[in-house]
Design a protein around this motif. Structure first.
Motif, PDB file in Angstrom:
ATOM      1  N   GLU A 188       0.831  -1.206   0.000  1.00 49.55           N
ATOM      2  CA  GLU A 188       0.000   0.000   0.000  1.00 49.55           C
ATOM      3  C   GLU A 188       0.869   1.261   0.000  1.00 49.55           C
ATOM      4  O   GLU A 188       0.599   2.234  -0.710  1.00 49.55           O
ATOM      5  CB  GLU A 188      -0.909  -0.004   1.225  1.00 49.55           C
ATOM      6  N   ARG A 189       1.923   1.247   0.793  1.00 51.66           N
ATOM      7  CA  ARG A 189       2.810   2.414   0.864  1.00 51.66           C
ATOM      8  C   ARG A 189       3.513   2.661  -0.459  1.00 51.66           C
ATOM      9  O   ARG A 189       3.652   3.806  -0.919  1.00 51.66           O
ATOM     10  CB  ARG A 189       3.821   2.203   1.985  1.00 51.66           C
ATOM     11  N   SER A 190       3.965   1.598  -1.134  1.00 52.68           N
ATOM     12  CA  SER A 190       4.699   1.742  -2.394  1.00 52.68           C
ATOM     13  C   SER A 190       3.786   2.231  -3.507  1.00 52.68           C
ATOM     14  O   SER A 190       4.219   2.976  -4.400  1.00 52.68           O
ATOM     15  CB  SER A 190       5.348   0.415  -2.779  1.00 52.68           C
ATOM     16  N   ARG A 191       2.513   1.822  -3.493  1.00 51.29           N
ATOM     17  CA  ARG A 191       1.596   2.269  -4.546  1.00 51.29           C
ATOM     18  C   ARG A 191       1.350   3.772  -4.433  1.00 51.29           C
ATOM     19  O   ARG A 191       1.168   4.442  -5.447  1.00 51.29           O
ATOM     20  CB  ARG A 191       0.292   1.499  -4.442  1.00 51.29           C
ATOM     21  N   LYS A 192       1.365   4.296  -3.174  1.00 47.83           N
ATOM     22  CA  LYS A 192       1.203   5.732  -3.010  1.00 47.83           C
ATOM     23  C   LYS A 192       2.464   6.479  -3.435  1.00 47.83           C
ATOM     24  O   LYS A 192       2.386   7.552  -4.036  1.00 47.83           O
ATOM     25  CB  LYS A 192       0.889   6.059  -1.553  1.00 47.83           C
ATOM     26  N   THR A 193       3.612   5.883  -3.080  1.00 46.77           N
ATOM     27  CA  THR A 193       4.876   6.570  -3.370  1.00 46.77           C
ATOM     28  C   THR A 193       5.253   6.439  -4.831  1.00 46.77           C
ATOM     29  O   THR A 193       5.691   7.412  -5.474  1.00 46.77           O
ATOM     30  CB  THR A 193       5.990   5.988  -2.489  1.00 46.77           C
ATOM     31  N   PHE A 194       5.109   5.227  -5.379  1.00 47.06           N
ATOM     32  CA  PHE A 194       5.519   4.976  -6.763  1.00 47.06           C
ATOM     33  C   PHE A 194       4.260   4.814  -7.610  1.00 47.06           C
ATOM     34  O   PHE A 194       3.930   3.701  -8.077  1.00 47.06           O
ATOM     35  CB  PHE A 194       6.386   3.714  -6.842  1.00 47.06           C
ATOM     36  N   SER A 195       3.517   5.890  -7.776  1.00 48.42           N
ATOM     37  CA  SER A 195       2.284   5.827  -8.576  1.00 48.42           C
ATOM     38  C   SER A 195       2.652   5.568 -10.027  1.00 48.42           C
ATOM     39  O   SER A 195       3.623   6.098 -10.549  1.00 48.42           O
ATOM     40  CB  SER A 195       1.499   7.129  -8.442  1.00 48.42           C
ATOM     41  N   GLY A 196       1.892   4.733 -10.642  1.00 53.01           N
ATOM     42  CA  GLY A 196       2.165   4.381 -12.030  1.00 53.01           C
ATOM     43  C   GLY A 196       3.104   3.205 -12.169  1.00 53.01           C
ATOM     44  O   GLY A 196       3.356   2.742 -13.287  1.00 53.01           O
ATOM     45  N   LYS A 197       3.656   2.719 -11.048  1.00 54.98           N
ATOM     46  CA  LYS A 197       4.538   1.557 -11.080  1.00 54.98           C
ATOM     47  C   LYS A 197       3.761   0.356 -10.579  1.00 54.98           C
ATOM     48  O   LYS A 197       3.056   0.429  -9.552  1.00 54.98           O
ATOM     49  CB  LYS A 197       5.773   1.774 -10.181  1.00 54.98           C
ATOM     50  N   ASP A 198       3.891  -0.745 -11.293  1.00 60.21           N
ATOM     51  CA  ASP A 198       3.122  -1.938 -10.959  1.00 60.21           C
ATOM     52  C   ASP A 198       3.895  -2.801  -9.972  1.00 60.21           C
ATOM     53  O   ASP A 198       5.048  -3.139 -10.218  1.00 60.21           O
ATOM     54  CB  ASP A 198       2.831  -2.738 -12.233  1.00 60.21           C
ATOM     55  N   THR A 199       3.281  -3.186  -8.861  1.00 58.97           N
ATOM     56  CA  THR A 199       3.867  -4.077  -7.864  1.00 58.97           C
ATOM     57  C   THR A 199       2.835  -5.110  -7.485  1.00 58.97           C
ATOM     58  O   THR A 199       1.701  -4.756  -7.116  1.00 58.97           O
ATOM     59  CB  THR A 199       4.294  -3.304  -6.615  1.00 58.97           C
ATOM     60  N   SER A 200       3.198  -6.383  -7.574  1.00 59.58           N
ATOM     61  CA  SER A 200       2.282  -7.476  -7.236  1.00 59.58           C
ATOM     62  C   SER A 200       2.913  -8.363  -6.188  1.00 59.58           C
ATOM     63  O   SER A 200       4.135  -8.392  -6.039  1.00 59.58           O
ATOM     64  CB  SER A 200       1.941  -8.296  -8.480  1.00 59.58           C
ATOM     65  N   ILE A 201       2.066  -9.100  -5.449  1.00 60.64           N
ATOM     66  CA  ILE A 201       2.548  -9.970  -4.378  1.00 60.64           C
ATOM     67  C   ILE A 201       1.973 -11.359  -4.544  1.00 60.64           C
ATOM     68  O   ILE A 201       0.912 -11.545  -5.146  1.00 60.64           O
ATOM     69  CB  ILE A 201       2.183  -9.408  -2.990  1.00 60.64           C
ATOM     70  N   SER A 202       2.699 -12.336  -3.958  1.00 63.77           N
ATOM     71  CA  SER A 202       2.249 -13.731  -3.941  1.00 63.77           C
ATOM     72  C   SER A 202       2.692 -14.319  -2.612  1.00 63.77           C
ATOM     73  O   SER A 202       3.895 -14.522  -2.386  1.00 63.77           O
ATOM     74  CB  SER A 202       2.851 -14.515  -5.115  1.00 63.77           C
ATOM     75  N   ILE A 203       1.728 -14.632  -1.726  1.00 63.33           N
ATOM     76  CA  ILE A 203       2.028 -15.095  -0.377  1.00 63.33           C
ATOM     77  C   ILE A 203       1.438 -16.476  -0.175  1.00 63.33           C
ATOM     78  O   ILE A 203       0.244 -16.707  -0.451  1.00 63.33           O
ATOM     79  CB  ILE A 203       1.458 -14.121   0.671  1.00 63.33           C
ATOM     80  N   ALA A 204       2.243 -17.429   0.273  1.00 63.15           N
ATOM     81  CA  ALA A 204       1.776 -18.788   0.528  1.00 63.15           C
ATOM     82  C   ALA A 204       0.800 -18.784   1.693  1.00 63.15           C
ATOM     83  O   ALA A 204       0.974 -18.033   2.666  1.00 63.15           O
ATOM     84  CB  ALA A 204       2.962 -19.701   0.817  1.00 63.15           C
ATOM     85  N   PRO A 205      -0.225 -19.613   1.653  1.00 66.88           N
ATOM     86  CA  PRO A 205      -1.229 -19.604   2.728  1.00 66.88           C
ATOM     87  C   PRO A 205      -0.700 -20.136   4.062  1.00 66.88           C
ATOM     88  O   PRO A 205      -1.203 -19.756   5.114  1.00 66.88           O
ATOM     89  CB  PRO A 205      -2.353 -20.498   2.171  1.00 66.88           C
ATOM     90  N   ASP A 206       0.304 -21.019   4.069  1.00 65.44           N
ATOM     91  CA  ASP A 206       0.804 -21.618   5.328  1.00 65.44           C
ATOM     92  C   ASP A 206       2.056 -20.908   5.843  1.00 65.44           C
ATOM     93  O   ASP A 206       2.900 -21.511   6.506  1.00 65.44           O
ATOM     94  CB  ASP A 206       1.109 -23.099   5.119  1.00 65.44           C
ATOM     95  N   LEU A 207       2.184 -19.619   5.533  1.00 63.00           N
ATOM     96  CA  LEU A 207       3.403 -18.893   5.889  1.00 63.00           C
ATOM     97  C   LEU A 207       3.471 -18.682   7.407  1.00 63.00           C
ATOM     98  O   LEU A 207       2.590 -18.032   7.987  1.00 63.00           O
ATOM     99  CB  LEU A 207       3.439 -17.547   5.166  1.00 63.00           C
ATOM    100  N   PRO A 208       4.516 -19.217   8.061  1.00 66.31           N
ATOM    101  CA  PRO A 208       4.622 -19.039   9.519  1.00 66.31           C
ATOM    102  C   PRO A 208       5.228 -17.673   9.850  1.00 66.31           C
ATOM    103  O   PRO A 208       5.838 -17.025   9.007  1.00 66.31           O
ATOM    104  CB  PRO A 208       5.562 -20.159   9.949  1.00 66.31           C
ATOM    105  N   PRO A 209       5.090 -17.231  11.081  1.00 67.64           N
ATOM    106  CA  PRO A 209       5.727 -15.967  11.482  1.00 67.64           C
ATOM    107  C   PRO A 209       7.236 -16.152  11.691  1.00 67.64           C
ATOM    108  O   PRO A 209       7.731 -17.276  11.747  1.00 67.64           O
ATOM    109  CB  PRO A 209       5.016 -15.622  12.799  1.00 67.64           C
ATOM    110  N   ILE A 210       7.902 -15.042  11.783  1.00 67.01           N
ATOM    111  CA  ILE A 210       9.341 -15.059  12.071  1.00 67.01           C
ATOM    112  C   ILE A 210       9.600 -14.187  13.298  1.00 67.01           C
ATOM    113  O   ILE A 210       8.721 -13.427  13.729  1.00 67.01           O
ATOM    114  CB  ILE A 210      10.172 -14.539  10.879  1.00 67.01           C
TER     115      ILE A 210
END
Length: 899
Positions: A755-777
């Motif tokens: 969300e922060r990058s979309r506001k800062t870098f408007s017009g730049k495409d950023t996508s994410i892919s997160i595994a459903p079983d991702l444990p915390p660190i």
């Protein structure tokens, strides 16, 4: 202003002013000098101390020996007295002066009675005058007492006058360096009356003293010595005052004395005579020992005598020199002329008429050849004269070997001569008998060669001259021929033996030079300090024939045992104290020195241009015997080489530091360049936009004003990110970064950063892919978000118009986060360098890239949270760059504890 040469010549003596400055930086010594015990030295010292205390001086009594005298004891009232150190000596407890307590107390003035006293064996210094010197170096004024017979240069004079041997002595230089010398004097009659009244010793002891030491003749002689020495000290003080004040006067030409040290025990008398002469002339002097080149190795007694004489000369203030040569008189005179010697002092050689026929004595030769240097011959009493050193007699085994070798060689020569005579007829058979003489001289030494010459003489007469097989000679010319052959054989034997000794001496020197060469070659290939120390310890142990060599290096916490050969586990307190003394004072300490001589090691400082950089400790195989001249020379050369190698190693370290400083300077230049661009560019844009809004105002359309405001916002954000990067790098470099160790939900952090990058870098495409079983660190959510934002920013700069993809998944026990772009990628050679500070791989949008801090900050933050970060190149991926981060997944047990 013109300078008057006369005024320039009358300026104060610089050496005198330097000496005065040196004295003022240390404590001052005042010596109460007396002719004999009982004159009242301690009483006078305590009386003056009471006066000084009344004047406000901080006075402490370190040692005061009252010997039960009530009037002296009364003077101690009101004076602070330091407790003495108790120690065990020969089964009983004795009390000694506590120097450590005195240094810790550090009074303005301390009283130390009996300057010539010998301390207990476990003391830091063997003599009390050495304790006084340490107190003076610490800036403490000292008052002490001394009898004139305890002066080192007068010990032999007092022994001859009084018949009593003086065992405790003080070097003359101690009295010469004293700021004040106060003569405490009474007449012999008054002293004898005090002795009778029991004011000096108890009645029984006083009665024996009057029969031996305390006689009118002895007391008068001692009184004269005390008066003369005090007058000499006063004269020295007057000369110093005149030099410091540049007062004109007739100055005598500077004298410089050379004292020749011999091989016998009586050389100490010559040294003392030279010291007295140098003191009377106020001259510097050198003690010289000349070793005859090519002679057999000196006996332990000779080495001990020479060593004792040279040590005595050094205590009396002389410089020490050793040289080698065959022409002793010539070597002495050449050394004297080279050192600008004005007078030579040497002992009288004993009368040996037969030897004088062959050659002159050393004394006669120097007297004959010295045409421009005065010579003083010390005349000893008839009973003190000793014959010149007798030739070194062979041992029993050497005698039998020499006799056997001579007999066998002569027997073989007789057989060979008998055969040659039968076949060829020898006209002069004595010639062939030179062969066994030469062989014995070369192989077995001079004594065997002389024996072979005598046997050859007899064998030639018995087997080859008529009448044969009888020890008689029929013709006079035959006797003359045999006699000449004998003389030639003896001379040949002496020359051959001398050449043998020369060859032996040269072989020893060659071995020493080879050892030094090998050592230098080893050191030339070593750069690390530890390796240098171990190689040096091993080489000194091997070349010097010592039992152990220890090298100690200074550290912030004291001294560290850096190398030892053979290995040494630890060192006791006395040895460490001696090593520390050698390190701090830059002078030898320990075995056969004046400081802690009872420890097993002799510690020598390794001195370079930087000062003392290390300490070398040497333990001899036989503590009773000093090192021979050859061993001493070898060890000294190896220690010098070690010091040079240590200095070279430190220079290498300095060069590394210099290279680091140069690199830091380069980084500073890059940083300034980056600052000039990344600070000035956004500030220029912001200033231009603000100026346009202020000056044009309503003239601008709403779209133009919106563009200017958006430009201000973007450039301000860019400037804020740049400042944040600098602050983060500063925290990482200083070690001030302390990340939290909370449970972090990686998915939530990635979404917030998106969300922060979309506001800062408007017009730049950023996508994410997160595994459903991702444990915390375990980590810091804010720092992880900052790392991801920096990576997205970097990917948009170098990835071109294509978008950025963030993946998060679990691999085994790790959580893996990747940031991927589809740009041109990074060269394989630069994959590690892109994480370095200020590294910039290319240009962005036709301009130079940023500061090069982004990825370096990312690595620092990831490591601080216990993770790793790497980059993959186009060699792995066909296009673009992928940054991969790995963090350990938080275990359930840790989650439970956290919950």
């Amino acid at each position: 202003m013109a300078r008057d040469d006369g005024d320039f010549d009358r300026r104060p003596d610089p050496d005198a002013l330097l000496a005065l400055s040196d004295k003022e930086s240390k404590g001052k010594l005042c010596v109460f000098l007396g002719a004999a015990p009982g004159v009242g030295k301690t009483y006078a010292m305590l009386a003056r101390a009471q006066t000084a205390k009344a004047e406000g001086v901080d006075v402490v009594v370190g040692v005061a020996e009252t010997h039960g005298r009530s009037e002296t004891q009364a003077l101690l009232n009101g004076l602070e007295t330091l407790p003495r150190r108790k120690c065990e000596y020969r089964g009983r407890i004795i009390e000694e002066f506590d120097i450590d307590a005195a240094v810790a107390r550090k009074p303005q003035l301390i009283l130390i009675d009996e300057l010539a006293h010998t301390n207990a064996p476990d003391s830091r210094h063997p003599k009390r005058w050495q304790d006084v010197e340490e107190l003076l170096d610490a800036g403490i004024d000292v008052w002490s007492t001394l009898n004139v017979q305890h002066l080192e240069s007068l010990a032999d004079v007092v022994s001859r006058v009084t018949g009593v041997a003086v065992r405790e002595t003080v070097p003359d230089r101690v009295l010469q360096k004293a700021a004040d010398v106060i003569l405490v004097d009474v007449t012999p009659d008054e002293l004898l009356q005090r002795l009778k009244d029991g004011k000096v010793y108890v009645p029984e002891t006083a009665k024996r003293a009057t029969q031996n030491f305390f006689t009118p003749r002895n007391l008068t002689a001692l009184r004269e010595l005390a008066l003369r020495r005090t007058a000499e000290r006063v004269d020295d003080q007057m000369v110093d005052f005149l030099r410091q004040g540049a007062i004109e006067g007739p100055w005598a030409t500077a004298e410089r004395l050379l004292v020749c040290v011999g091989r016998d025990a009586k050389s100490e008398e010559v040294v003392r005579a030279g010291a007295r002469l140098a003191t009377g002339l106020n001259a510097t002097w050198i003690a010289l020992y000349v070793e005859r080149a090519g002679q057999d190795e000196q006996s332990a007694e000779v080495v001990r005598n020479v060593d004792r004489s040279l040590q005595l000369a050094e205590r009396l203030g002389a410089e020490i020199a050793r040289i080698s040569g065959d022409d002793l008189a010539g070597e002495v005179l050449r050394f004297a002329r080279r050192e600008n010697i004005t007078q030579i002092v040497l002992g009288r050689s004993p009368a040996r008429p037969f030897a004088r026929i062959m050659r002159r004595s050393l004394t006669d030769e120097i007297l004959r050849q010295s045409t421009d240097i005065a010579v003083h011959v010390v005349v000893q009493e008839d009973g003190a004269l000793q014959a010149r050193r007798a030739p070194k007699l062979p041992t029993l085994s050497e005698t039998w070997l020499g006799v056997g070798g001579a007999a066998v060689s002569v027997t073989i020569t007789v057989m060979v001569g008998y055969v040659l005579d039968r076949w060829l007829g020898l006209a002069n058979p004595s010639v062939i008998f030179l062969l066994p003489v030469v062989l014995c001289a070369v192989g077995l030494g001079m004594w065997s060669a002389i024996m072979a010459a005598v046997l050859s003489f007899l064998a030639c007469d018995f087997f080859f001259f008529n009448p044969r097989y009888e020890l008689t000679i029929s013709q006079p010319q035959e006797f003359l021929s045999l006699l000449v052959a004998l003389v030639v054989a003896v001379i040949t034997a002496m020359l051959a033996s001398k050449m043998r000794n020369y060859a032996k001496n040269m072989r020893q020197r060659s071995q020493a030079m080879q050892s030094l060469f090998e050592f230098s070659r080893k050191l030339s290939t070593i750069t690390t300090l530890d390796d240098i120390l171990w190689v040096s310890a091993s080489q000194i142990q091997k070349a010097g024939g010592v039992s152990c060599v220890v090298l100690l290096m200074p550290e912030e916490t004291g001294l560290r045992l850096a190398a030892a050969w053979p290995p040494v586990d630890q060192m006791d307190a006395g040895e460490l104290a001696a090593a520390r003394w050698a390190l701090e004072k830059a002078e030898p300490a320990g075995w056969r020195t004046d400081t802690l001589p009872n420890v097993r090691f002799q510690f020598r400082p390794l001195t370079t241009a930087r000062g003392v950089v290390a300490v070398c400790g040497i333990e001899p195989k036989t503590p009773q015997e000093p090192f021979s001249a050859a061993t001493e020379s070898t060890i000294a050369a190896l220690i010098e080489q070690t010091a040079i190698a240590i200095d070279r190693s430190m220079l290498v370290g300095d060069s590394v530091k210099a290279a680091a400083l140069e690199e830091n300077e380069k980084l500073r230049t890059i940083l300034l360049s980056a600052l000039s661009h990344d600070l000035r560019t956004p500030l220029t844009s912001i200033t231009g936009a603000v100026t346009s809004l202020r000056e044009l105002g309503e003239k601008l359309s709403p779209e133009d004003r919106k563009d200017l405001l958006l430009s201000i916002e973007e450039e301000a954000g860019r400037l804020s990110r740049f400042i944040a990067n600098l602050l983060d790098m500063s925290r990482i470099e200083s070690g001030g970064l302390s990340p939290r160790s909370d449970l972090v939900n990686v998915a939530d952090v990635i979404r917030n950063v998106l969300e922060r990058s979309r506001k800062t870098f408007s017009g730049k495409d950023t996508s994410i892919s997160i595994a459903p079983d991702l444990p915390p660190i375990r980590g810091d959510a804010n720092l992880l978000g900052q790392v991801l934002f920096n990576l997205i920013d970097n990917a948009h700069k170098y990835g071109g118009p294509t978008g950025v993809i963030i993946h998060a998944r679990r691999e085994g026990a790790d959580v893996v986060i990747t940031v991927t772009d589809e740009g041109p990628g990074v060269k394989a050679a630069d994959l590690e360098r892109i994480f370095e500070k200020f590294y910039r791989s290319g240009r962005v949008d036709g301009r130079k890239a940023g500061t090069g801090l982004g990825l370096s900050i990312c690595r620092g933050l990831v490591k601080a949270m216990g993770g790793t970060i790497v980059a993959q190149s186009p060699a792995v991926r066909r296009r673009g760059t992928r940054i991969i981060m790995r963090f350990p997944a938080a275990s359930l047990s840790k989650q439970g504890v956290a919950a």
